[in-house]
Motif scaffolding. Structure first.
Motif, PDB file in Angstrom:
ATOM      1  N   ASN A  81       0.813  -1.224   0.000  1.00 52.78           N
ATOM      2  CA  ASN A  81       0.000   0.000   0.000  1.00 52.78           C
ATOM      3  C   ASN A  81       0.843   1.269   0.000  1.00 52.78           C
ATOM      4  O   ASN A  81       0.307   2.376   0.084  1.00 52.78           O
ATOM      5  CB  ASN A  81      -0.979   0.004   1.184  1.00 52.78           C
ATOM      6  N   ASN A  82       2.161   1.121  -0.100  1.00 53.17           N
ATOM      7  CA  ASN A  82       3.043   2.278  -0.274  1.00 53.17           C
ATOM      8  C   ASN A  82       3.399   2.369  -1.759  1.00 53.17           C
ATOM      9  O   ASN A  82       4.117   1.520  -2.281  1.00 53.17           O
ATOM     10  CB  ASN A  82       4.308   2.107   0.570  1.00 53.17           C
ATOM     11  N   PRO A  83       2.908   3.376  -2.481  1.00 53.81           N
ATOM     12  CA  PRO A  83       3.150   3.461  -3.922  1.00 53.81           C
ATOM     13  C   PRO A  83       4.626   3.469  -4.304  1.00 53.81           C
ATOM     14  O   PRO A  83       4.995   3.034  -5.398  1.00 53.81           O
ATOM     15  CB  PRO A  83       2.479   4.784  -4.318  1.00 53.81           C
ATOM     16  N   ALA A  84       5.483   3.925  -3.404  1.00 48.52           N
ATOM     17  CA  ALA A  84       6.914   3.984  -3.723  1.00 48.52           C
ATOM     18  C   ALA A  84       7.498   2.591  -3.926  1.00 48.52           C
ATOM     19  O   ALA A  84       8.483   2.434  -4.662  1.00 48.52           O
ATOM     20  CB  ALA A  84       7.666   4.707  -2.599  1.00 48.52           C
ATOM     21  N   HIS A  85       6.905   1.580  -3.316  1.00 42.64           N
ATOM     22  CA  HIS A  85       7.446   0.226  -3.437  1.00 42.64           C
ATOM     23  C   HIS A  85       7.223  -0.331  -4.842  1.00 42.64           C
ATOM     24  O   HIS A  85       8.124  -0.911  -5.447  1.00 42.64           O
ATOM     25  CB  HIS A  85       6.807  -0.680  -2.384  1.00 42.64           C
ATOM     26  N   CYS A  86       6.013  -0.162  -5.366  1.00 44.63           N
ATOM     27  CA  CYS A  86       5.743  -0.603  -6.735  1.00 44.63           C
ATOM     28  C   CYS A  86       6.575   0.208  -7.718  1.00 44.63           C
ATOM     29  O   CYS A  86       7.109  -0.329  -8.700  1.00 44.63           O
ATOM     30  CB  CYS A  86       4.263  -0.472  -7.042  1.00 44.63           C
ATOM     31  N   ARG A  87       6.718   1.484  -7.435  1.00 40.89           N
ATOM     32  CA  ARG A  87       7.526   2.349  -8.300  1.00 40.89           C
ATOM     33  C   ARG A  87       8.985   1.878  -8.330  1.00 40.89           C
ATOM     34  O   ARG A  87       9.641   1.929  -9.374  1.00 40.89           O
ATOM     35  CB  ARG A  87       7.424   3.781  -7.785  1.00 40.89           C
ATOM     36  N   ALA A  88       9.483   1.379  -7.202  1.00 37.06           N
ATOM     37  CA  ALA A  88      10.863   0.883  -7.149  1.00 37.06           C
ATOM     38  C   ALA A  88      11.042  -0.309  -8.083  1.00 37.06           C
ATOM     39  O   ALA A  88      12.070  -0.435  -8.764  1.00 37.06           O
ATOM     40  CB  ALA A  88      11.227   0.504  -5.716  1.00 37.06           C
ATOM     41  N   LEU A  89      10.050  -1.200  -8.139  1.00 39.98           N
ATOM     42  CA  LEU A  89      10.109  -2.328  -9.073  1.00 39.98           C
ATOM     43  C   LEU A  89      10.161  -1.836 -10.514  1.00 39.98           C
ATOM     44  O   LEU A  89      10.943  -2.325 -11.336  1.00 39.98           O
ATOM     45  CB  LEU A  89       8.896  -3.228  -8.879  1.00 39.98           C
ATOM     46  N   PHE A  90       9.296  -0.884 -10.821  1.00 40.59           N
ATOM     47  CA  PHE A  90       9.235  -0.336 -12.175  1.00 40.59           C
ATOM     48  C   PHE A  90      10.578   0.264 -12.571  1.00 40.59           C
ATOM     49  O   PHE A  90      11.124  -0.007 -13.652  1.00 40.59           O
ATOM     50  CB  PHE A  90       8.126   0.713 -12.231  1.00 40.59           C
ATOM     51  N   GLU A  91      11.146   1.070 -11.689  1.00 45.74           N
ATOM     52  CA  GLU A  91      12.404   1.741 -12.007  1.00 45.74           C
ATOM     53  C   GLU A  91      13.572   0.759 -12.096  1.00 45.74           C
ATOM     54  O   GLU A  91      14.571   1.038 -12.779  1.00 45.74           O
ATOM     55  CB  GLU A  91      12.679   2.824 -10.960  1.00 45.74           C
ATOM     56  N   ALA A  92      13.432  -0.388 -11.441  1.00 45.84           N
ATOM     57  CA  ALA A  92      14.479  -1.408 -11.511  1.00 45.84           C
ATOM     58  C   ALA A  92      14.292  -2.358 -12.694  1.00 45.84           C
ATOM     59  O   ALA A  92      15.039  -3.325 -12.833  1.00 45.84           O
ATOM     60  CB  ALA A  92      14.510  -2.205 -10.206  1.00 45.84           C
ATOM     61  N   GLY A  93      13.301  -2.093 -13.535  1.00 43.10           N
ATOM     62  CA  GLY A  93      13.117  -2.871 -14.753  1.00 43.10           C
ATOM     63  C   GLY A  93      12.406  -4.197 -14.568  1.00 43.10           C
ATOM     64  O   GLY A  93      12.608  -5.123 -15.366  1.00 43.10           O
ATOM     65  N   PHE A  94      11.532  -4.306 -13.570  1.00 44.69           N
ATOM     66  CA  PHE A  94      10.907  -5.594 -13.283  1.00 44.69           C
ATOM     67  C   PHE A  94       9.734  -5.925 -14.201  1.00 44.69           C
ATOM     68  O   PHE A  94       9.389  -7.095 -14.351  1.00 44.69           O
ATOM     69  CB  PHE A  94      10.423  -5.645 -11.824  1.00 44.69           C
ATOM     70  N   ILE A  95       9.091  -4.947 -14.814  1.00 40.03           N
ATOM     71  CA  ILE A  95       7.881  -5.261 -15.581  1.00 40.03           C
ATOM     72  C   ILE A  95       8.178  -6.198 -16.748  1.00 40.03           C
ATOM     73  O   ILE A  95       7.465  -7.199 -16.941  1.00 40.03           O
ATOM     74  CB  ILE A  95       7.170  -3.966 -16.020  1.00 40.03           C
ATOM     75  N   PRO A  96       9.222  -5.979 -17.566  1.00 41.78           N
ATOM     76  CA  PRO A  96       9.544  -6.985 -18.590  1.00 41.78           C
ATOM     77  C   PRO A  96       9.887  -8.347 -17.994  1.00 41.78           C
ATOM     78  O   PRO A  96       9.599  -9.391 -18.598  1.00 41.78           O
ATOM     79  CB  PRO A  96      10.739  -6.374 -19.324  1.00 41.78           C
ATOM     80  N   ARG A  97      10.485  -8.366 -16.814  1.00 46.70           N
ATOM     81  CA  ARG A  97      10.785  -9.631 -16.150  1.00 46.70           C
ATOM     82  C   ARG A  97       9.502 -10.360 -15.760  1.00 46.70           C
ATOM     83  O   ARG A  97       9.410 -11.587 -15.863  1.00 46.70           O
ATOM     84  CB  ARG A  97      11.655  -9.394 -14.914  1.00 46.70           C
ATOM     85  N   PHE A  98       8.517  -9.604 -15.307  1.00 44.53           N
ATOM     86  CA  PHE A  98       7.230 -10.218 -14.963  1.00 44.53           C
ATOM     87  C   PHE A  98       6.565 -10.798 -16.211  1.00 44.53           C
ATOM     88  O   PHE A  98       5.985 -11.880 -16.174  1.00 44.53           O
ATOM     89  CB  PHE A  98       6.303  -9.195 -14.310  1.00 44.53           C
ATOM     90  N   THR A  99       6.638 -10.055 -17.312  1.00 43.32           N
ATOM     91  CA  THR A  99       6.052 -10.550 -18.555  1.00 43.32           C
ATOM     92  C   THR A  99       6.718 -11.855 -18.984  1.00 43.32           C
ATOM     93  O   THR A  99       6.061 -12.782 -19.462  1.00 43.32           O
ATOM     94  CB  THR A  99       6.177  -9.497 -19.666  1.00 43.32           C
ATOM     95  N   ALA A 100       8.035 -11.940 -18.809  1.00 40.72           N
ATOM     96  CA  ALA A 100       8.760 -13.165 -19.168  1.00 40.72           C
ATOM     97  C   ALA A 100       8.277 -14.361 -18.352  1.00 40.72           C
ATOM     98  O   ALA A 100       8.355 -15.504 -18.816  1.00 40.72           O
ATOM     99  CB  ALA A 100      10.261 -12.954 -18.973  1.00 40.72           C
ATOM    100  N   LEU A 101       7.762 -14.126 -17.146  1.00 37.48           N
ATOM    101  CA  LEU A 101       7.265 -15.222 -16.319  1.00 37.48           C
ATOM    102  C   LEU A 101       6.061 -15.909 -16.958  1.00 37.48           C
ATOM    103  O   LEU A 101       5.771 -17.070 -16.645  1.00 37.48           O
ATOM    104  CB  LEU A 101       6.878 -14.714 -14.926  1.00 37.48           C
ATOM    105  N   LEU A 102       5.357 -15.221 -17.837  1.00 34.08           N
ATOM    106  CA  LEU A 102       4.185 -15.814 -18.490  1.00 34.08           C
ATOM    107  C   LEU A 102       4.581 -16.875 -19.508  1.00 34.08           C
ATOM    108  O   LEU A 102       3.711 -17.559 -20.066  1.00 34.08           O
ATOM    109  CB  LEU A 102       3.346 -14.727 -19.166  1.00 34.08           C
ATOM    110  N   GLN A 103       5.879 -17.024 -19.745  1.00 36.24           N
ATOM    111  CA  GLN A 103       6.389 -18.078 -20.632  1.00 36.24           C
ATOM    112  C   GLN A 103       6.806 -19.319 -19.838  1.00 36.24           C
ATOM    113  O   GLN A 103       7.270 -20.296 -20.428  1.00 36.24           O
ATOM    114  CB  GLN A 103       7.611 -17.563 -21.418  1.00 36.24           C
ATOM    115  N   CYS A 104       6.665 -19.282 -18.530  1.00 41.39           N
ATOM    116  CA  CYS A 104       7.187 -20.345 -17.660  1.00 41.39           C
ATOM    117  C   CYS A 104       6.085 -21.340 -17.291  1.00 41.39           C
ATOM    118  O   CYS A 104       5.064 -21.416 -17.954  1.00 41.39           O
ATOM    119  CB  CYS A 104       7.817 -19.718 -16.418  1.00 41.39           C
ATOM    120  N   SER A 105       6.303 -22.083 -16.225  1.00 42.48           N
ATOM    121  CA  SER A 105       5.339 -23.087 -15.787  1.00 42.48           C
ATOM    122  C   SER A 105       4.057 -22.417 -15.293  1.00 42.48           C
ATOM    123  O   SER A 105       4.064 -21.223 -14.954  1.00 42.48           O
ATOM    124  CB  SER A 105       5.939 -23.923 -14.654  1.00 42.48           C
ATOM    125  N   PRO A 106       2.944 -23.149 -15.230  1.00 34.57           N
ATOM    126  CA  PRO A 106       1.685 -22.550 -14.761  1.00 34.57           C
ATOM    127  C   PRO A 106       1.796 -21.890 -13.393  1.00 34.57           C
ATOM    128  O   PRO A 106       1.206 -20.823 -13.170  1.00 34.57           O
ATOM    129  CB  PRO A 106       0.726 -23.736 -14.741  1.00 34.57           C
TER     130      PRO A 106
END
Length: 285
Positions: A81-106
């Motif tokens: 619930n602290n917006p800065a935490h999600c923003r930290a993931l974004f700035e560290a480049g995690f969103i493409p990494r999350f998308t890559a997880l959709l290619q993995c196991s269920p």
């Protein structure tokens, strides 16, 4: 406070994520997942301890159990619930990494969807970043394939929820219908074949957002035509029945109301022939 009663502090557990022993990594990932699941304070402490670096590495590990736990920790950070935490993931480049997880196991796909959904629901910039990370292609081919057997219910639910966050347009501005239109076949598949109420509720809400979305009149009518051609509007009209769960009846009613407000005369006549007015009368009793 994390050392009371002999507890290992979070900074130590973060350092142990880089251990060469998979058993050590898994033990500490489990502890960090549990610590961050509902505590923004713990999330902030873990970020300050440098968790994002080892977490990014663990998202690509061949050890599925560790990969799931790493993705779950990232999901907890994105959902803080602290917006800065999600923003930290974004700035560290995690969103493409999350998308890559959709290619993995269920199991890993499910956590990837949760993480992406949390990011997409955070603000319009992060929602745009999720869309720019090409999330729709693996969502359509791996998580909820249009032409294959439906995945287990947990995957259906989280995929429908992710699509709802992508299409809701809250906070504004909403993405254009042209940008979101590749999701329509997946949504229609869930509407037609899913029998889980939570999945159906999010699917109905998502379609209702799209029908009143940022599209040209021709694009909106094309979406209505897709619903009509597959006889899905009759199915949605049936979901307004008084004996059904209100969490289904409300988005079904909203979707049909939105369709009626944008469709052409033949489509509106088809709605009336399919029994829309009778069901509307029933909801007023």
């Amino acid at each position: 406070m994390w050392e009371e009663g002999g507890e290992v502090d979070l900074a130590t557990r973060v350092r142990r994520l880089a251990d060469a022993d998979h058993a050590v990594v898994l033990e500490n990932a489990l502890a960090l997942r549990e610590a961050t699941i509902s505590s923004a304070e713990a999330v902030g402490e873990a970020i300050d301890a440098g968790i994002l670096g080892p977490l990014a590495d663990l998202l690509t590990t061949p050890n599925e159990n560790i990969q799931v736990e790493a993705a779950w920790i990232a999901t907890n950070i994105a959902g803080s619930n602290n917006p800065a935490h999600c923003r930290a993931l974004f700035e560290a480049g995690f969103i493409p990494r999350f998308t890559a997880l959709l290619q993995c196991s269920p199991r890993v796909q499910e956590q990837g969807c949760w993480a992406l959904g949390n990011c997409a629901g955070h603000d319009s910039e992060l929602r745009a970043a999720v869309l720019e990370a090409n999330v729709m292609e693996p969502l359509m081919t791996n998580v909820v394939p249009v032409d294959a057997e439906l995945p287990p219910v947990p995957q259906q639910r989280v995929a429908a929820w992710l699509m709802s966050n992508l299409c809701r347009g809250d906070p504004p501005p909403a993405p254009s219908l042209a940008r979101l239109s590749p999701l329509v076949p997946v949504l229609l598949r869930l509407l037609r074949d899913a029998d889980d109420f939570d999945t159906l509720a999010d699917t109905l809400w998502t379609l209702s957002y799209l029908v009143l979305g940022d599209g040209t009149p021709e694009e909106l009518q094309r979406l209505v035509d897709q619903l009509t051609e597959e006889s899905l509007l009759e199915l949605v009209i049936g979901m307004m029945a008084p004996h059904l769960w209100n969490d289904i009846r409300l988005p079904a009613t909203r979707l049909l109301g939105n369709v009626a407000s944008v469709c052409n005369a033949p489509a509106l006549a088809a709605l009336v022939r399919a029994g829309l007015m009778n069901q509307v009368a029933g909801t007023l009793q």
